[in-house]
Design a protein around this motif. Structure first.
Motif, PDB file in Angstrom:
ATOM      1  N   THR A  59       0.823  -1.207   0.000  1.00  0.00           N
ATOM      2  CA  THR A  59       0.000   0.000   0.000  1.00  0.00           C
ATOM      3  C   THR A  59       0.858   1.258   0.000  1.00  0.00           C
ATOM      4  O   THR A  59       0.610   2.202  -0.767  1.00  0.00           O
ATOM      5  CB  THR A  59      -0.929   0.014   1.226  1.00  0.00           C
ATOM      6  OG1 THR A  59      -1.799  -1.118   1.170  1.00  0.00           O
ATOM      7  CG2 THR A  59      -1.764   1.287   1.260  1.00  0.00           C
TER       8      THR A  59
ATOM      9  N   PRO B  75      -9.202   6.741  -9.497  1.00  0.00           N
ATOM     10  CA  PRO B  75      -8.702   5.525 -10.165  1.00  0.00           C
ATOM     11  C   PRO B  75      -9.281   5.359 -11.564  1.00  0.00           C
ATOM     12  O   PRO B  75     -10.380   5.827 -11.857  1.00  0.00           O
ATOM     13  CB  PRO B  75      -9.168   4.405  -9.233  1.00  0.00           C
ATOM     14  CG  PRO B  75     -10.371   4.961  -8.559  1.00  0.00           C
ATOM     15  CD  PRO B  75     -10.095   6.428  -8.378  1.00  0.00           C
TER      16      PRO B  75
ATOM     17  N   LEU C 198     -14.077   2.295  -8.100  1.00  0.00           N
ATOM     18  CA  LEU C 198     -13.844   1.643  -6.818  1.00  0.00           C
ATOM     19  C   LEU C 198     -14.857   0.535  -6.539  1.00  0.00           C
ATOM     20  O   LEU C 198     -14.533  -0.456  -5.891  1.00  0.00           O
ATOM     21  CB  LEU C 198     -13.881   2.672  -5.687  1.00  0.00           C
ATOM     22  CG  LEU C 198     -12.638   3.558  -5.540  1.00  0.00           C
ATOM     23  CD1 LEU C 198     -12.844   4.570  -4.425  1.00  0.00           C
ATOM     24  CD2 LEU C 198     -11.407   2.711  -5.275  1.00  0.00           C
TER      25      LEU C 198
ATOM     26  N   TYR D 263     -13.590  -2.643  -7.699  1.00  0.00           N
ATOM     27  CA  TYR D 263     -12.573  -3.182  -6.804  1.00  0.00           C
ATOM     28  C   TYR D 263     -13.204  -3.853  -5.584  1.00  0.00           C
ATOM     29  O   TYR D 263     -12.691  -4.852  -5.086  1.00  0.00           O
ATOM     30  CB  TYR D 263     -11.622  -2.076  -6.340  1.00  0.00           C
ATOM     31  CG  TYR D 263     -10.577  -1.705  -7.353  1.00  0.00           C
ATOM     32  CD1 TYR D 263      -9.652  -2.641  -7.806  1.00  0.00           C
ATOM     33  CD2 TYR D 263     -10.501  -0.413  -7.853  1.00  0.00           C
ATOM     34  CE1 TYR D 263      -8.687  -2.311  -8.741  1.00  0.00           C
ATOM     35  CE2 TYR D 263      -9.536  -0.063  -8.790  1.00  0.00           C
ATOM     36  CZ  TYR D 263      -8.629  -1.016  -9.220  1.00  0.00           C
ATOM     37  OH  TYR D 263      -7.680  -0.681 -10.141  1.00  0.00           O
TER      38      TYR D 263
ATOM     39  N   GLU E 292      -2.156   0.073 -10.154  1.00  0.00           N
ATOM     40  CA  GLU E 292      -3.343   0.602  -9.495  1.00  0.00           C
ATOM     41  C   GLU E 292      -4.141  -0.520  -8.837  1.00  0.00           C
ATOM     42  O   GLU E 292      -4.571  -0.400  -7.680  1.00  0.00           O
ATOM     43  CB  GLU E 292      -4.217   1.340 -10.504  1.00  0.00           C
ATOM     44  CG  GLU E 292      -5.528   1.848  -9.926  1.00  0.00           C
ATOM     45  CD  GLU E 292      -6.438   2.443 -10.984  1.00  0.00           C
ATOM     46  OE1 GLU E 292      -7.554   1.912 -11.162  1.00  0.00           O
ATOM     47  OE2 GLU E 292      -6.042   3.424 -11.626  1.00  0.00           O
TER      48      GLU E 292
ATOM     49  N   TYR F  79      -5.042  -0.940  -4.705  1.00  0.00           N
ATOM     50  CA  TYR F  79      -6.382  -0.947  -4.121  1.00  0.00           C
ATOM     51  C   TYR F  79      -6.746  -2.292  -3.503  1.00  0.00           C
ATOM     52  O   TYR F  79      -7.453  -2.341  -2.486  1.00  0.00           O
ATOM     53  CB  TYR F  79      -7.426  -0.550  -5.170  1.00  0.00           C
ATOM     54  CG  TYR F  79      -7.457   0.937  -5.420  1.00  0.00           C
ATOM     55  CD1 TYR F  79      -7.989   1.814  -4.477  1.00  0.00           C
ATOM     56  CD2 TYR F  79      -6.943   1.475  -6.593  1.00  0.00           C
ATOM     57  CE1 TYR F  79      -8.004   3.180  -4.697  1.00  0.00           C
ATOM     58  CE2 TYR F  79      -6.949   2.841  -6.825  1.00  0.00           C
ATOM     59  CZ  TYR F  79      -7.486   3.696  -5.862  1.00  0.00           C
ATOM     60  OH  TYR F  79      -7.491   5.042  -6.075  1.00  0.00           O
TER      61      TYR F  79
ATOM     62  N   ILE G 111      -7.516  -1.265   0.497  1.00  0.00           N
ATOM     63  CA  ILE G 111      -8.896  -1.280   0.998  1.00  0.00           C
ATOM     64  C   ILE G 111      -9.093  -2.286   2.144  1.00  0.00           C
ATOM     65  O   ILE G 111      -9.801  -1.983   3.113  1.00  0.00           O
ATOM     66  CB  ILE G 111      -9.873  -1.563  -0.161  1.00  0.00           C
ATOM     67  CG1 ILE G 111      -9.837  -0.391  -1.163  1.00  0.00           C
ATOM     68  CG2 ILE G 111     -11.289  -1.768   0.349  1.00  0.00           C
ATOM     69  CD1 ILE G 111     -10.727  -0.571  -2.367  1.00  0.00           C
TER      70      ILE G 111
END
Length: 302
Positions: free
Chosen positions: A43, A57, A61, A64, A183, A187, A191
């Motif tokens: 991260t 992004p 999201l 994701y 990316e 994530y 997250i």
């Protein structure tokens, strides 16, 4: 096939697995700490890599969240089945069937009919890995309660398909929104970090009790896992989820052989038979036996 990426996957992931096995032998309770530090380091690195795109992004999201949910369910369920009296040997054998499961999910959802050689290769290699894992298992637990055992086996079989859906979802996101491995890596690790707050006391206790000599192994493990994760995500941008799963299955087999040599100092007949199956299955999957037909020569008339 992007040949250059595959050695990177094998090197990083095999080294990471080897170091993790050393740590589990010395400190079995440090698994969550290792996972947390791996997520944290990836991260932090991602913050410097994607920079201004953190809040904007390229892939929505909410997409994701679906990917991470599948990954989280698969990971938690695989760990939970040990409490349901499922033998470690059976656990490993069932998980070795991840390649055929991935092929079936891709076939069912994307209507992508695999070639016959790919189906045969995937099945053969899974049999080979299962045989080698059976021969390499040092502890076989006795089943005491039949109903929890059945539930555990059902969960394991279900996670084969949730894991396959995870890889397929990743492939579909790349196809729809473009390929952004850095990316996605960020994530999928950033997250879930708040989830570790629930085990914060355990992490604190593990940090205080971890032997000093294992901290060096831990650092090497984090670096190798960092390299492994980046290599797998890079491979996912170049190959289908089915092929990625197949390659990772072969990688697990290589890790198993290394573990057997280093920690047990011997190879059983199961490892030999399993190796034969893996080699033959790999040849079938990548169609090395296919004869290339010579194109007919055309003559121009004068």
């Amino acid at each position: 096939m992007r040949v250059k990426t595959i050695p990177k996957v094998f090197f990083g992931c095999c080294v990471s697995s080897f170091l993790m096995e050393i740590m589990m032998a010395k400190s079995p309770n440090c698994a969550n700490l290792v996972t947390f530090l791996q997520f944290l380091c990836i991260t932090l690195q991602g913050l410097f890599t994607i920079k201004q795109n953190v809040l904007t992004p390229n892939i929505p999201l909410k997409q994701y969240l679906l990917l991470i949910s599948l990954f989280f369910i698969t990971s938690v369920a695989n760990n939970y089945v040990y409490a349901l009296h499922v033998p470690s040997t059976l656990h490993m054998i069932i998980r070795s069937a991840s390649s055929p499961a991935s092929m079936f999910v891709s076939w069912f959802i994307k209507k992508r009919v695999p070639k016959l050689n790919s189906i045969l290769g995937s099945i053969i290699i899974s049999i080979g890995v299962a045989i080698a894992m059976y021969g390499g298992a040092s502890i076989v637990e006795e089943t005491r309660e039949f109903l929890p055992w059945c539930i555990g086996v059902f969960i394991l079989l279900a996670t084969l398909f949730t894991g396959a859906l995870t890889g397929l979802q990743q492939e579909m996101l790349y196809a729809k929104y473009g390929k952004y491995p850095e990316e996605m890596l960020f994530y999928t690790h950033a997250i879930p970090l708040p989830l570790f707050l629930g085990i914060l006391p355990q992490l604190h206790s593990t940090i205080l009790n971890l032997p000093i000599n294992l901290w060096f192994v831990l650092v090497l493990n984090i670096l190798s896992q960092f390299y492994c994760s980046h290599s797998v995500h890079e491979l996912a941008t170049k190959e289908t989820s089915v092929t990625v799963t197949f390659i990772l299955t072969v990688r697990k087999f290589v890790s198993l052989l290394i573990s057997s040599i280093v920690f047990k100092n011997s190879l059983t007949v199961y490892h030999v038979v399993g190796t034969i199956f893996v080699v033959v299955g790999t040849y079938f999957y990548f169609d090395f036996f296919e004869r290339k037909k010579q194109e007919p020569v055309s003559f121009k008339k004068n």
